[in-house]
Design a protein around this motif. Structure first.
Motif, short mmCIF file in Angstrom:
data_model
loop_
_atom_site.label_atom_id
_atom_site.label_comp_id
_atom_site.label_asym_id
_atom_site.label_seq_id
_atom_site.Cartn_x
_atom_site.Cartn_y
_atom_site.Cartn_z
N VAL A 67 0.85 -1.21 0.00
CA VAL A 67 0.00 0.00 0.00
C VAL A 67 0.87 1.25 0.00
O VAL A 67 0.64 2.19 -0.77
CB VAL A 67 -0.95 0.01 1.23
CG1 VAL A 67 -1.66 1.35 1.34
CG2 VAL A 67 -1.96 -1.13 1.12
N ARG A 117 2.50 1.71 -3.51
CA ARG A 117 1.53 2.10 -4.54
C ARG A 117 1.06 3.54 -4.31
O ARG A 117 0.95 4.33 -5.25
CB ARG A 117 0.35 1.12 -4.53
CG ARG A 117 -0.67 1.33 -5.62
CD ARG A 117 -0.04 1.24 -7.01
NE ARG A 117 0.64 -0.04 -7.21
CZ ARG A 117 0.07 -1.09 -7.77
NH1 ARG A 117 -1.16 -1.02 -8.18
NH2 ARG A 117 0.74 -2.21 -7.93
N ALA A 118 0.79 3.88 -3.06
CA ALA A 118 0.31 5.21 -2.74
C ALA A 118 1.36 6.27 -3.07
O ALA A 118 1.05 7.33 -3.63
CB ALA A 118 -0.06 5.28 -1.26
N LEU A 132 1.54 7.16 -6.66
CA LEU A 132 0.40 7.94 -7.13
C LEU A 132 0.32 9.31 -6.47
O LEU A 132 -0.66 10.03 -6.63
CB LEU A 132 -0.89 7.16 -6.88
CG LEU A 132 -1.02 5.85 -7.68
CD1 LEU A 132 -2.19 5.03 -7.19
CD2 LEU A 132 -1.18 6.17 -9.16
N TYR A 188 0.35 10.10 -3.16
CA TYR A 188 -0.33 10.23 -1.86
C TYR A 188 0.70 10.26 -0.73
O TYR A 188 1.77 9.67 -0.82
CB TYR A 188 -1.24 9.03 -1.60
CG TYR A 188 -2.50 8.99 -2.43
CD1 TYR A 188 -3.60 9.77 -2.10
CD2 TYR A 188 -2.59 8.13 -3.53
CE1 TYR A 188 -4.77 9.71 -2.86
CE2 TYR A 188 -3.75 8.07 -4.29
CZ TYR A 188 -4.84 8.86 -3.95
OH TYR A 188 -5.97 8.80 -4.70
N LEU A 204 -4.31 2.86 7.21
CA LEU A 204 -3.43 3.58 6.30
C LEU A 204 -4.29 4.62 5.58
O LEU A 204 -5.10 4.27 4.73
CB LEU A 204 -2.80 2.61 5.30
CG LEU A 204 -1.95 1.50 5.93
CD1 LEU A 204 -1.89 0.28 5.04
CD2 LEU A 204 -0.56 2.00 6.24
N VAL A 205 -4.13 5.87 5.98
CA VAL A 205 -4.96 6.94 5.43
C VAL A 205 -4.16 7.65 4.35
O VAL A 205 -3.04 8.11 4.59
CB VAL A 205 -5.35 7.94 6.54
CG1 VAL A 205 -6.19 9.07 5.95
CG2 VAL A 205 -6.11 7.23 7.65
N LEU A 206 -4.74 7.71 3.16
CA LEU A 206 -4.04 8.30 2.02
C LEU A 206 -4.60 9.69 1.72
O LEU A 206 -5.79 9.84 1.45
CB LEU A 206 -4.20 7.42 0.78
CG LEU A 206 -3.26 6.21 0.65
CD1 LEU A 206 -3.36 5.26 1.84
CD2 LEU A 206 -3.54 5.46 -0.63
N VAL A 207 -3.74 10.67 1.79
CA VAL A 207 -4.15 12.03 1.44
C VAL A 207 -3.24 12.54 0.33
O VAL A 207 -2.06 12.18 0.26
CB VAL A 207 -4.10 12.98 2.66
CG1 VAL A 207 -5.16 12.61 3.67
CG2 VAL A 207 -2.74 12.97 3.33
N LYS A 208 -3.80 13.39 -0.51
CA LYS A 208 -3.01 13.95 -1.60
C LYS A 208 -2.08 15.01 -1.04
O LYS A 208 -2.46 15.76 -0.14
CB LYS A 208 -3.93 14.60 -2.65
CG LYS A 208 -4.49 13.60 -3.63
CD LYS A 208 -3.46 13.19 -4.66
CE LYS A 208 -4.10 12.27 -5.71
NZ LYS A 208 -3.10 11.70 -6.62
#
Lengths: 150, 198
Positions: A121, A124-125, A128, A130, A143-147
């Motif tokens: 994760v 990959r994040a 992209l 994140y 796992l919190v994805l933020v831009k």
């Protein structure tokens, strides 16, 4: 009695010298009144206080069967009953050790899987764009994805 | 009062503003093609929870600013959710609702009661051909965000993660929020078309 290791531990625990035990994958011929018979585990007569007879345990389809004289002062029926008792103790202890080893193997496998998922994760994040914020929620990893805002 | 639930998570940052307790209700008659949660379509009982006990659990959860109701279709169980929403609102928490209905379709009395307790409503069918990865809180561009109270504004949209993964102790990985398809390579896709539905 089916397990060689537990049987040997029982015999040794009851006082027989481990180094004097003869163990073989193929039956060994017994000496003395048991002449003509053989066993996979042999207690030589020189160490049993019997001038004539070896004592043995022959492995059969149902487990080990003792080959001994009923009237032996030390290694008779009473001794054999104690061997059986101690065998069960060592066999149970061995099963517990094996179960613990298996439990540890499964736990290590679980930890490897969780870590592989976590890393996947993150990687990959990151590709992209994140940012990953990681937190524990009890036994669960969040796992919190933020831009990225820059 | 009982609520038929699919699942809950105590804390999520990808289902509305801030950290939120999320409730996925069970049962949806709309059944948008491409729905991410087809397991929540059936109306069969999955997990019945007492609404007062559920509200107590939400209120007792630390570091959250509200509850998010999603599903499944929350307005199919509006009466029970009014009970949950009124209790959590009374404790100072906010209420965020995702619905597949358009706002004008929500005109029954229990719908109106739930709307009155809702701070933010995201409404409208999910339309696969209008799928969006840029619209905050929405899966497709036709969906609308309604700020029904003064608690949140459009600026609140920035205070939300896009996607969140939950990695369980057994290695199972689940995802919530609005993930880019490239992110989903790491998780198994939901079964499609869904099996065992009514």
């Amino acid at each position: 009695m089916v397990d060689e290791e537990s049987l040997i531990e029982a015999i040794v625990e009851l006082g027989f010298d481990r180094t004097a035990l003869l163990c073989s994958a193929t039956p060994i011929a017994l000496r003395g009144s048991q002449h003509g018979r053989s066993a996979h585990i042999v207690l030589p007569k020189e160490r049993t206080g019997d001038a004539f007879n070896d004592i043995g345990f022959l492995k059969g389809p149902a487990g080990y069967v003792a080959v001994l004289s009923d009237d032996h002062a030390i290694y008779g029926r009473e001794w054999l009953a104690k061997v059986g008792d101690r065998y069960r103790f060592h066999w149970t202890a061995k099963q517990s050790r094996l179960a613990e080893a298996e439990r540890m193997r499964i736990e290590e496998e679980r930890q490897r899987l969780v870590e592989a998922q976590r890393v996947a994760v993150h990687e990959r994040a990151k590709k992209l764009g994140y940012v990953v914020k990681e937190a524990r929620e009890g036994d669960t990893i969040r796992l919190v994805l933020v831009k990225r805002s820059y | 009062m009982l609520l038929n639930l699919a699942r809950t998570i105590p804390r999520s940052a990808a289902n509305g503003p801030g950290q939120r307790f999320v409730i996925w209700v069970q049962g949806c008659a709309i059944r948008c093609p491409g729905c991410w949660n087809p397991d929540t379509w059936t109306f069969a009982t999955r997990q019945l929870r007492d609404t007062a006990a559920l509200a107590d659990e939400i209120v007792a959860t630390s570091e959250i600013e509200g509850v998010t109701l999603t599903g499944g279709e929350p307005f199919h169980q509006a009466r029970a959710l009014v009970d949950v929403a009124s209790r959590v609102r009374a404790a100072g928490l906010s209420v965020f609702v995702f619905t597949g209905y358009d706002l004008h379709e929500l005109n029954q009395s229990d719908h109106c009661e739930l709307l009155a307790l809702t701070d933010v409503l995201v409404s409208g069918r999910y339309v696969q051909s209008l799928r969006s990865f840029e619209s905050e809180w929405r899966g497709s561009t036709n969906q609308r965000v309604h700020f029904l109270s003064a608690r949140y504004t459009e600026a609140s949209m920035a205070d939300s993660a896009h996607v969140e993964f939950h990695l369980a102790p057994d290695g199972e990985l689940s995802v919530t929020g609005f993930p880019l398809p490239q992110l989903l390579d790491v998780v198994p896709a939901p079964e499609w078309p869904p099996q065992d539905q009514e």
